[in-house]
Scaffold this motif. Structure first.
Motif, short mmCIF file in Angstrom:
data_model
loop_
_atom_site.label_atom_id
_atom_site.label_comp_id
_atom_site.label_asym_id
_atom_site.label_seq_id
_atom_site.Cartn_x
_atom_site.Cartn_y
_atom_site.Cartn_z
N UNK A 54 34.93 57.58 39.13
CA UNK A 54 34.45 57.90 40.61
C UNK A 54 34.05 59.20 41.09
N UNK A 55 34.40 60.03 40.38
CA UNK A 55 33.92 61.30 40.72
C UNK A 55 32.64 61.53 40.29
N UNK A 56 32.39 61.05 38.99
CA UNK A 56 31.11 61.16 38.52
C UNK A 56 29.99 60.24 39.43
N UNK A 57 30.34 59.15 39.93
CA UNK A 57 29.74 58.36 40.72
C UNK A 57 29.25 58.91 42.22
N UNK A 58 30.18 59.58 42.63
CA UNK A 58 30.08 60.18 43.83
C UNK A 58 29.08 61.44 43.72
N UNK A 59 29.36 62.14 42.60
CA UNK A 59 28.59 63.27 42.50
C UNK A 59 26.85 62.77 42.25
N UNK A 60 26.79 61.66 41.43
CA UNK A 60 25.51 61.13 41.49
C UNK A 60 24.91 60.87 43.08
#
Length: 173
Positions: free
Chosen positions: A8-14
């Motif tokens: 989720x952190x990766x997705x939010x960063x994107x």
């Protein structure tokens, strides 16, 4: 079948990178199962796992197809609302509270019904807001929902609706 916290952190960063190039926003909801530790401690891990799976199903069924949910750890879930504005975030947060209230019963091996509820905090991204700030604001809104008596949605922008407090978690036989 939800993302984990790292995914989720990766997705939010994107998504934060994407919205920085435009004028849209993303929203983040933090959802915490009310009084989960007491339920898990009283009825055991198997019932606790059943409650978490039920909560994940409700979240998944309530979201729009393009929103993303994740297990944040323990009894916490995260929801990325994209695209979002204050009204959309408020609508999804309150709709999640309502759906959990309507579909929240878990039955133990002994046939006892455990009534679940959730506190939900939401935050709408600001221009160039970093991930840690987004998470912190959503988490603060979650704690505001807990302080307001649980079983409700609170926004970092002070938009809120609480469900009927008479529906707070309880155990019936």
């Amino acid at each position: 079948e939800l993302l984990n916290r790292g995914g989720m952190r990766e997705r939010i960063d994107e998504e934060l990178l994407r919205v920085q190039r435009g004028t849209s926003h993303i929203g983040l909801l933090c959802l915490d199962v009310d009084l989960f530790k007491q339920t898990d401690g009283r009825f055991g891990q198997a019932v606790g796992d059943q409650a978490l799976k039920g909560m994940a199903e409700i979240i998944h069924e309530t979201l729009r197809p393009y929103d993303v949910a994740a297990r944040g750890g323990g009894d916490e879930f995260l929801v990325l609302v994209q695209p979002a504005d204050a009204e959309t975030l408020h609508h999804i947060g309150t709709r999640l509270c309502h759906q959990i209230t309507e579909n929240r019963q878990v039955t133990t091996i002994d046939g006892d019904s455990i009534i679940l509820s959730a506190s939900i905090g939401g935050h709408l991204s600001r221009k160039n807001e970093p991930l840690d700030s987004l998470l912190q604001h959503a988490d603060q809104a979650l704690y505001a929902a807990k302080a307001a008596g649980r079983n409700c949605y609170r926004s970092s922008e002070d938009h809120h609706i609480c469900t009927d407090r008479s529906t707070l978690p309880s155990v019936t036989g």
